[in-house]
Write a protein that holds these residues in place. Sequence first.
Motif, PDB file in Angstrom:
ATOM      1  N   ALA A   4     -36.223  26.330  -5.320  1.00  0.00           N
ATOM      2  CA  ALA A   4     -35.185  27.228  -4.823  1.00  0.00           C
ATOM      3  C   ALA A   4     -33.813  26.820  -5.324  1.00  0.00           C
ATOM      4  CB  ALA A   4     -35.198  27.224  -3.305  1.00  0.00           C
ATOM      5  N   ASN A   5     -32.934  27.793  -5.428  1.00  0.00           N
ATOM      6  CA  ASN A   5     -31.550  27.515  -5.788  1.00  0.00           C
ATOM      7  C   ASN A   5     -30.634  28.178  -4.760  1.00  0.00           C
ATOM      8  OD1 ASN A   5     -29.513  26.457  -7.324  1.00  0.00           O
ATOM      9  ND2 ASN A   5     -29.321  28.318  -8.568  1.00  0.00           N
ATOM     10  N   VAL A   6     -29.680  27.437  -4.229  1.00  0.00           N
ATOM     11  CA  VAL A   6     -28.784  27.946  -3.198  1.00  0.00           C
ATOM     12  C   VAL A   6     -27.386  28.094  -3.784  1.00  0.00           C
ATOM     13  CG1 VAL A   6     -27.920  27.582  -0.859  1.00  0.00           C
ATOM     14  CG2 VAL A   6     -30.140  26.683  -1.493  1.00  0.00           C
ATOM     15  N   ALA A   7     -26.758  29.241  -3.543  1.00  0.00           N
ATOM     16  CA  ALA A   7     -25.387  29.452  -4.034  1.00  0.00           C
ATOM     17  C   ALA A   7     -24.475  29.800  -2.871  1.00  0.00           C
ATOM     18  CB  ALA A   7     -25.388  30.577  -5.062  1.00  0.00           C
ATOM     19  N   ILE A   8     -23.315  29.167  -2.798  1.00  0.00           N
ATOM     20  CA  ILE A   8     -22.356  29.435  -1.724  1.00  0.00           C
ATOM     21  C   ILE A   8     -21.115  30.091  -2.328  1.00  0.00           C
ATOM     22  CG2 ILE A   8     -20.862  28.405   0.030  1.00  0.00           C
ATOM     23  CD1 ILE A   8     -23.013  26.123   0.138  1.00  0.00           C
ATOM     24  N   ASN A   9     -20.716  31.218  -1.750  1.00  0.00           N
ATOM     25  CA  ASN A   9     -19.498  31.898  -2.192  1.00  0.00           C
ATOM     26  C   ASN A   9     -18.351  31.469  -1.269  1.00  0.00           C
ATOM     27  OD1 ASN A   9     -17.472  33.664  -2.849  1.00  0.00           O
ATOM     28  ND2 ASN A   9     -18.800  35.472  -2.902  1.00  0.00           N
ATOM     29  N   LYS A  10     -17.458  30.625  -1.765  1.00  0.00           N
ATOM     30  CA  LYS A  10     -16.398  30.085  -0.906  1.00  0.00           C
ATOM     31  C   LYS A  10     -15.348  31.130  -0.540  1.00  0.00           C
ATOM     32  CE  LYS A  10     -16.675  25.196  -1.861  1.00  0.00           C
ATOM     33  NZ  LYS A  10     -15.962  23.995  -2.305  1.00  0.00           N
ATOM     34  N   ASP A  11     -15.298  32.244  -1.273  1.00  0.00           N
ATOM     35  CA  ASP A  11     -14.351  33.305  -0.917  1.00  0.00           C
ATOM     36  C   ASP A  11     -14.767  34.020   0.373  1.00  0.00           C
ATOM     37  OD1 ASP A  11     -12.882  32.771  -3.128  1.00  0.00           O
ATOM     38  OD2 ASP A  11     -13.823  34.308  -4.379  1.00  0.00           O
ATOM     39  N   LEU A  12     -16.080  33.983   0.675  1.00  0.00           N
ATOM     40  CA  LEU A  12     -16.573  34.668   1.869  1.00  0.00           C
ATOM     41  C   LEU A  12     -16.838  33.706   3.023  1.00  0.00           C
ATOM     42  CD1 LEU A  12     -19.118  37.237   0.337  1.00  0.00           C
ATOM     43  CD2 LEU A  12     -16.770  37.640   1.001  1.00  0.00           C
ATOM     44  N   CYS A  13     -17.050  32.435   2.726  1.00  0.00           N
ATOM     45  CA  CYS A  13     -17.413  31.452   3.760  1.00  0.00           C
ATOM     46  C   CYS A  13     -16.271  31.242   4.756  1.00  0.00           C
ATOM     47  CB  CYS A  13     -17.773  30.126   3.100  1.00  0.00           C
ATOM     48  SG  CYS A  13     -18.234  28.859   4.289  1.00  0.00           S
ATOM     49  N   LYS A  14     -16.628  31.237   6.069  1.00  0.00           N
ATOM     50  CA  LYS A  14     -15.623  30.999   7.119  1.00  0.00           C
ATOM     51  C   LYS A  14     -15.820  29.637   7.785  1.00  0.00           C
ATOM     52  CE  LYS A  14     -14.936  35.867   8.196  1.00  0.00           C
ATOM     53  NZ  LYS A  14     -15.396  36.931   9.109  1.00  0.00           N
ATOM     54  N   LYS A  15     -16.583  28.769   7.185  1.00  0.00           N
ATOM     55  CA  LYS A  15     -16.789  27.379   7.641  1.00  0.00           C
ATOM     56  C   LYS A  15     -17.382  27.288   9.050  1.00  0.00           C
ATOM     57  CE  LYS A  15     -12.528  26.123   5.220  1.00  0.00           C
ATOM     58  NZ  LYS A  15     -11.262  25.415   5.324  1.00  0.00           N
TER      59      LYS A  15
END
Lengths: 67, 267
Positions: A4-15
């Motif tokens: 599996a590969n996980v990608a995080i979009n920091k522009d959308l992430c609210k922590k």
Amino acid sequence: MKKANVAINKDLCKKCAICVHFCPKEVFTIDQDGYPLISRLDKCTGCRLCFLRCPDFALEVETELDD
Amino acid sequence: MPSDDYKQYVAMDRLPSIWCPGCGNGVALKALALAFAELEMPPDKTLLANGIGCSGRVGDYVRCHRFHGTHGRTLAFVTGIKLVRPEIKAVCLLGDGDCSAIGMSHFVHSARRNVDIVTIVINNYNYGMTGGQFSPLSPYNVITSTSRSGKAEPDIDICKLADLAGANYVFRTTIYHVVEMKNYIKEALGKKGFSLVEIVSPCPTYYARYNKIGNIIKQLEWLKDKFIPIEEYNQMKDAEKENFFWRGRLTNRDLPDLYQHTRRSRG
């Protein structure tokens, strides 16, 4: 075994850190800015619970069959 | 399963959403979009109608038809839409205040008429957008902005109410149980007649803070511990039941819906 590969979009992430705390394999840790950091990708089974629980569409999990 | 199919129903360019970090509305929207994608519902034959409140903003982030009704009256508008355009699959996404306070009579009568609508009630136990006042669904004795020493009024179980009123499908789940939520929204979308899916959602900004549950993680764990399957709940003694809530399918039947009744009466 799935790879599996996980990608995080920091522009959308609210922590909110839901992905960090509810990952069954503890793939994520928190980085110094409070964003999730993918530190143990080799343990990821591709269950996609982090993707389903992310309220902000910031996480994507791609799985591929690898046998 | 291709993972990008759900994106045709979500307006990704309008994100990030206005909701607080950890809010359950985004999770419910994603589960709904995934259910749409798995059923391959055409966006031009799908309607998402909203009420007023935090959950009412869900309509801003979808790419299918959307309708923003007045407070509590969304179900009445959608009844009209369904009578004129019965081929459209209508989903009504309401909040707990919207559905159970100002819109209670529309809710009961939509269930009684058995209108072919999938009603999803996102229940966060308070009015989040206006500052955390209690709603009729807030449990007894909880702290909210308008009940500082504990809510004095008893609450109501809208699932049992919808069942009594004549709904065809009633299910309750929580934001923690994501896979179950997606599967049962899918099942509700396949049913004819009035379906109710109540989704208990966290409100980290008001409900969790006032009731000392803690942050969003603690509240999701609270949902995990407190909501038990209905079969297990029914076997409990009354004294134990006070500490738990049930989740699961309450009703599944196939009574004729309003459109069928209308056709029959016209001959």
